[in-house]
Design an enzyme around this catalytic site. Structure first.
Site, PDB file in Angstrom:
ATOM      1  N   GLU A  83      45.254  53.824  59.718  1.00 38.89           N
ATOM      2  CA  GLU A  83      44.553  54.983  59.184  1.00 38.89           C
ATOM      3  C   GLU A  83      43.135  55.197  59.713  1.00 38.89           C
ATOM      4  O   GLU A  83      42.713  56.344  59.898  1.00 38.89           O
ATOM      5  CB  GLU A  83      44.489  54.897  57.656  1.00 38.89           C
ATOM      6  CG  GLU A  83      45.840  54.967  56.976  1.00 38.89           C
ATOM      7  CD  GLU A  83      45.746  54.541  55.519  1.00 38.89           C
ATOM      8  OE1 GLU A  83      45.539  53.338  55.262  1.00 38.89           O
ATOM      9  OE2 GLU A  83      45.848  55.418  54.660  1.00 38.89           O
ATOM     10  N   ARG A  99      39.737  56.342  46.408  1.00 40.67           N
ATOM     11  CA  ARG A  99      39.382  56.025  47.796  1.00 40.67           C
ATOM     12  C   ARG A  99      38.415  57.068  48.359  1.00 40.67           C
ATOM     13  O   ARG A  99      37.554  56.741  49.175  1.00 40.67           O
ATOM     14  CB  ARG A  99      40.627  55.882  48.676  1.00 40.67           C
ATOM     15  CG  ARG A  99      40.346  55.343  50.062  1.00 40.67           C
ATOM     16  CD  ARG A  99      41.622  55.042  50.846  1.00 40.67           C
ATOM     17  NE  ARG A  99      42.117  53.696  50.631  1.00 40.67           N
ATOM     18  CZ  ARG A  99      41.727  52.612  51.308  1.00 40.67           C
ATOM     19  NH1 ARG A  99      40.807  52.715  52.254  1.00 40.67           N
ATOM     20  NH2 ARG A  99      42.238  51.438  51.051  1.00 40.67           N
TER      21      ARG A  99
HETATM   22  N1  MTE Z   1      52.130  55.774  62.968  1.00 42.42           N
HETATM   23  C1  MTE Z   1      53.324  56.370  63.191  1.00 42.42           C
HETATM   24  N2  MTE Z   1      53.791  56.434  64.443  1.00 42.42           N
HETATM   25  N3  MTE Z   1      54.033  56.918  62.164  1.00 42.42           N
HETATM   26  C2  MTE Z   1      53.579  56.900  60.874  1.00 42.42           C
HETATM   27  O1  MTE Z   1      54.243  57.396  59.963  1.00 42.42           O
HETATM   28  N4  MTE Z   1      51.758  56.201  59.337  1.00 42.42           N
HETATM   29  C3  MTE Z   1      50.346  55.875  59.225  1.00 42.42           C
HETATM   30  C4  MTE Z   1      49.972  54.769  60.205  1.00 42.42           C
HETATM   31  N5  MTE Z   1      50.458  55.061  61.513  1.00 42.42           N
HETATM   32  C5  MTE Z   1      52.307  56.278  60.612  1.00 42.42           C
HETATM   33  C6  MTE Z   1      51.626  55.699  61.716  1.00 42.42           C
HETATM   34  C7  MTE Z   1      49.954  55.455  57.889  1.00 42.42           C
HETATM   35  S1  MTE Z   1      49.615  56.625  56.728  1.00 42.42           S
HETATM   36  C8  MTE Z   1      49.782  54.138  57.558  1.00 42.42           C
HETATM   37  S2  MTE Z   1      49.232  53.673  56.041  1.00 42.42           S
HETATM   38  C9  MTE Z   1      50.102  53.059  58.510  1.00 42.42           C
HETATM   39  O2  MTE Z   1      50.578  53.561  59.750  1.00 42.42           O
HETATM   40  C10 MTE Z   1      51.148  52.157  57.889  1.00 42.42           C
HETATM   41  O3  MTE Z   1      51.564  51.159  58.743  1.00 42.42           O
HETATM   42  P1  MTE Z   1      50.748  49.801  58.992  1.00 42.42           P
HETATM   43  O4  MTE Z   1      50.159  49.382  57.695  1.00 42.42           O
HETATM   44  O5  MTE Z   1      51.778  48.885  59.495  1.00 42.42           O
HETATM   45  O6  MTE Z   1      49.696  50.142  59.996  1.00 42.42           O
HETATM   46  N1  LUZ Z   2      45.672  52.313  47.582  1.00 42.18           N
HETATM   47  C1  LUZ Z   2      45.336  52.515  48.852  1.00 42.18           C
HETATM   48  C2  LUZ Z   2      46.903  52.536  47.107  1.00 42.18           C
HETATM   49  O1  LUZ Z   2      44.213  52.284  49.234  1.00 42.18           O
HETATM   50  N2  LUZ Z   2      46.266  52.962  49.697  1.00 42.18           N
HETATM   51  C3  LUZ Z   2      47.532  53.229  49.329  1.00 42.18           C
HETATM   52  O2  LUZ Z   2      48.323  53.651  50.137  1.00 42.18           O
HETATM   53  C4  LUZ Z   2      47.888  53.006  47.962  1.00 42.18           C
HETATM   54  N3  LUZ Z   2      49.127  53.251  47.519  1.00 42.18           N
HETATM   55  C5  LUZ Z   2      49.407  53.042  46.233  1.00 42.18           C
HETATM   56  C6  LUZ Z   2      48.413  52.588  45.393  1.00 42.18           C
HETATM   57  N4  LUZ Z   2      47.193  52.340  45.832  1.00 42.18           N
HETATM   58 MO1  MOS Z   3      49.380  55.500  54.506  1.00 42.15          MO
HETATM   59  S1  MOS Z   3      48.597  57.181  53.621  1.00 42.15           S
HETATM   60  O1  MOS Z   3      48.538  54.487  53.346  1.00 42.15           O
HETATM   61  O2  MOS Z   3      50.966  55.594  53.935  1.00 42.15           O
END
Ligand code: MTE
Ligand code: LUZ
Ligand code: MOS
Length: 769
Positions: A725, A323
């Protein structure tokens, strides 16, 4: 536990698009929301604490637990030989022993557990275990790892055009090295698992995890039982941020092995220091680059080497480093580019997923180079960023051969430039700096283009179950997990609208491997895209059944039946949803269904990293103003204006919360959050006393978030886009604004610095040679 609930009057308006409060908000502020450590303990529950290696790399020659066993309450120890199944974790790379067997590979490596009646007894006894370890040379730095060809996975190279020719024809070239530090997740709820043996070799696991299915698979593999004997449940996490995508699974496995040995329920909860020492973090990166450009700042060639510090095992480092490669362009079209990505093995914690998943480590390089190019040429950095921007009809294919079909970067940047008064403030800041000898201000706008989909294509699938009970209430269960981001709220909104019932009629229950199998991690920001759609399809099946039934009552076509405002509406009659449900039940109509979704259009070649890894892109931009103190190196963010693209927002309050949180978390990564490993590989910053995350006081006094007013151009649920993200990378504007201020102080058009921009680093960067 009766939480004081503020029940909103049931509304007949659609739920999607409105700021429904987070489904757990009331319970959370009342302290009534259940986390794993709040679950009432079963009689006979034992507590475990980890035995940690104090050595970064060494031969493990002996473990003497005699002193620990003599302490009060101690039941025994658990070591690799107590694992009934495979002693190697069922992780994808299969490269990580569950407990260290004959070597230890980082300070904090878990060698085993002490199990005792109370958690304090277990923790005290774990420290009394005597370890006989013969130290070996440790690789602690990525450059050392590269020199020694120490990798967890083979390197990957992505090329487009001819980078050498592009550099040769450039009028200007800049080369250098650059480093970006890692980041601790600092979820408020630390890692925890509670494992309860059930009858006939079955296992119930409560885990604070983003990936219950992985914990299930890992526990089953370690215990030597089939997956169907292990059930993992997670109602919610107190934050995950990627740190509970795989790391949480280790705790479940460790606790399960202990539970198996002692035939008792076992809880394993790490204290904050141990959590820091044991679990992986955001990957620190180092880079070598040569970039060539013309007088306008247009990049004509880029040669980039990325060194990812993966720690001692592969974990998710492959897809993370991929990524980073996919995001080394960010918003810029790179015509001639050559990127090599090394996945370096070092004797530290095994670094893992963290919000952005390598994306931030890609985006920050190109944005740093664009800032340097602008300063080198004496141009405004926004103009240089605009000059390199992806086009709409040409210059619109990424370096990994994916056409950018939904590019809104140009109008988005234009609007933010206007609303933030960028040009005007640029002039004001220059005038202000001219009369301010000690404090210097800086300003930057940086864009984000973030690819949405798991880079590992197979994970882009999801399932859900929708149950309609005879009173018309609805229960949804899906493969996603709730970590504070509001996934359950959004899924409930989607299901409510699909059935035309008020939001309050829909309940989302705990994630549970026994309800929806083989679910992917809730990660890659795709929680709503995947699970929301699966739940929508499940609800649609029930609705179709009800529509056919209602059509039969009124002698019309099923297509003429509408579901809205809690009513089932045919051309002849409008009936309350619950009434139709009851009648349908009496006529033996199925009132529950599953749903399944797989993301369309995506594919790519894993060896060349070319194809269409992402379904679509999410975009955004931030304009940030900072001030630095040239005597102390301290910095503050004075203002941040954000314009971010979430498509058609499912829930503006949740989306804005995600954007604000991500920006502040990204700001922490690039300013105060510094991980320091000492010369022996010991993490010196392993508590809030030494590791500084942003506080409420660090939120900029002016902080505005606007949402881009256009639906997702791809067919995604409700026209929305993923939000979790992408806005993390908006904080790169903080980094660029600090470097702008540093350059203003230095006055020689340079601002070389490694990240994070701690006070110490800013002071160092101010020194004019
Ligand atoms: N928001 C909160 N409040 N707590 C979290 O742990 N994780 C982040 C984001 N927002 C997180 C957050 C991460 S790393 C990801 S990948 C996404 O939430 C995952 O949830 P979603 O796919 O439902 O957005
Ligand atoms: N790829 C990605 C992944 O883009 N985001 C992720 O969180 C992930 N996790 C596992 C494997 N591929
Ligand atoms: Mo988020 S780093 O894809 O859990």
């Amino acid at each position: 536990m009766s939480a004081p609930h503020t029940l909103k009057a049931a509304s007949s308006a659609p739920a999607c698009g409105s700021s429904q409060p987070h489904e757990s908000a009331a319970a959370q502020v009342a302290g009534a929301a259940t986390y794993v450590d709040d679950i009432a303990e079963v009689r006979g529950t034992l507590h475990a604490a980890p035995i940690l290696s104090p050595v970064a790399h060494g031969r493990l020659k002996g473990v003497d637990a005699a002193a620990a066993l003599a302490l009060p309450g101690v039941r025994g120890v658990v070591l690799a030989q107590d694992i009934p199944g495979d002693p190697v974790l069922a992780a994808f790379a299969h490269d990580e022993p569950i407990f260290a067997i004959d070597t230890v590979e980082h300070v904090g490596r878990v060698i085993g557990l002490v199990v005792a009646d109370t958690v304090m007894q277990a923790r005290k006894a774990a420290r009394a275990v005597a370890l006989d370890i013969e130290a070996l040379p440790a690789v602690l730095d990525v450059r050392e790892a590269l020199a020694a060809q120490s990798f967890v996975l083979p390197p990957v190279r992505v090329q487009r055009g001819d980078a050498q020719a592009g550099l040769a024809r450039a009028t200007h070239r800049l080369s250098g090295q650059f480093e970006v530090g890692g980041q601790e997740h600092f979820y408020l709820e630390g890692q925890i698992a509670y494992v309860l043996p059930q009858e006939q070799n079955q296992w119930l696991v409560y885990s604070s995890t983003q990936h219950p299915g992985e914990a299930q698979h890992w526990v089953a593999h370690a215990l030597g039982v089939d997956n169907h004997r292990v059930r993992v449940e997670c109602r919610r996490m107190g934050g995950g941020f990627g740190g509970k995508e795989t790391q949480s699974g280790h705790l479940a496995v460790w606790a399960a092995i202990a539970a198996n040995k002692f035939k008792c329920p076992v809880k394993l909860r790490l204290d904050r220091d141990d959590d820091f020492m044991i679990t992986g973090k955001r990957h620190p990166f180092a880079y070598d680059y040569t970039v060539g450009f013309d007088d306008t700042g247009l990049i004509t060639g880029l040669q980039l080497t990325m060194l990812a510090n993966c720690g001692f095992s592969a974990d998710l480092s492959g897809p993370v480093a991929d990524r980073a490669v996919f995001h080394a362009d960010n918003a810029s079209f790179l015509s001639d580019v050559d990127i090599t990505s090394y996945r370096c093995k070092t004797h530290t914690q095994s670094h893992t997923a963290f919000r952005g998943f390598g994306g931030p480590q890609g985006v920050i390089v190109i944005e740093t180079l664009l800032g340097d190019i602008a300063r080198h040429l004496g141009l405004d950095a926004l103009d240089v960023r605009r000059r390199n921007l992806y086009g709409v009809t040409d210059r619109n294919v990424t370096h990994y051969q994916m056409p950018v079909e939904d590019n809104i970067l140009q109008p988005l940047l234009e609007r933010l430039e206007q609303t933030s008064s960028y040009r005007e403030r640029r002039r004001q800041i220059a005038a202000w700096n001219a009369q301010s000898p000690v404090l210097k201000r800086g300003l930057a706008i940086t864009p984000v283009k973030f690819g949405i989909s798991f880079t590992a294509t197979l994970f882009n699938q999801a399932g859900a179950l929708v149950h309609v009970y005879t009173d018309g209430s609805v229960m949804v269960n899906h493969g996603g997990t709730e970590m504070g981001q509001g996934l359950h709220t959004k899924v409930a909104q989607i299901v409510a609208d699909e059935l035309g019932v008020p939001f309050e009629r829909v309940l989302v229950t705990a994630s549970d491997t026994a309800r929806v199998p083989n679910a992917s991690a809730t990660a890659a920001s795709s929680g709503t895209d995947l699970n929301g759609r699966a739940a929508q399809f499940a609800a649609r099946n029930v609705r179709d059944n009800l529509a056919a039934f209602a059509a039969g009552l009124d002698g019309c076509g099923a297509g003429a039946i509408r579901f809205a405002g809690g009513q089932v509406i045919s051309p002849k009659a409008s009936r309350p949803f619950a009434e139709v449900v009851q009648a349908a039940y009496a006529n033996r109509i199925q009132l529950w269904s599953d749903g399944f979704y797989r993301t369309p259009k995506i594919h790519y070649d894993k060896t060349t990293l070319t194809g269409r890894p992402f379904y679509y892109f999410a975009y955004g931009a931030a304009c940030t103003e900072v001030v630095i103190d040239t005597l102390t190196g301290e910095s503050r963010v004075l203002a941040a204006d954000i314009l971010h693209d979430v498509g058609t927002s499912l829930n503006p309050a949740l989306d804005i919360g995600q954007i604000e949180g991500a920006f502040i978390q990204g700001m922490g990564w690039l300013t105060t959050e510094e991980l320091v490993w000492d010369g022996k590989g010991r993490l010196a910053t392993h508590a809030p006393s030494t590791y500084k995350i942003p506080t409420a006081g660090d939120v900029p006094p002016r902080f505005t978030v606007d949402l881009w007013p256009e639906p997702n151009r791809e067919d995604n649920v409700f026209g929305s886009k993923a939000v979790g993200e992408p806005p993390f990378m908006l904080a790169i504007s903080v980094w660029e604004a600090i470097r702008d201020a540093v350059a203003a102080a230095r006055g020689d058009g340079t601002a070389r610095m490694d990240a994070p921009a701690t006070a110490e680093r800013v002071l160092g960067a101010l020194k004019v040679r």
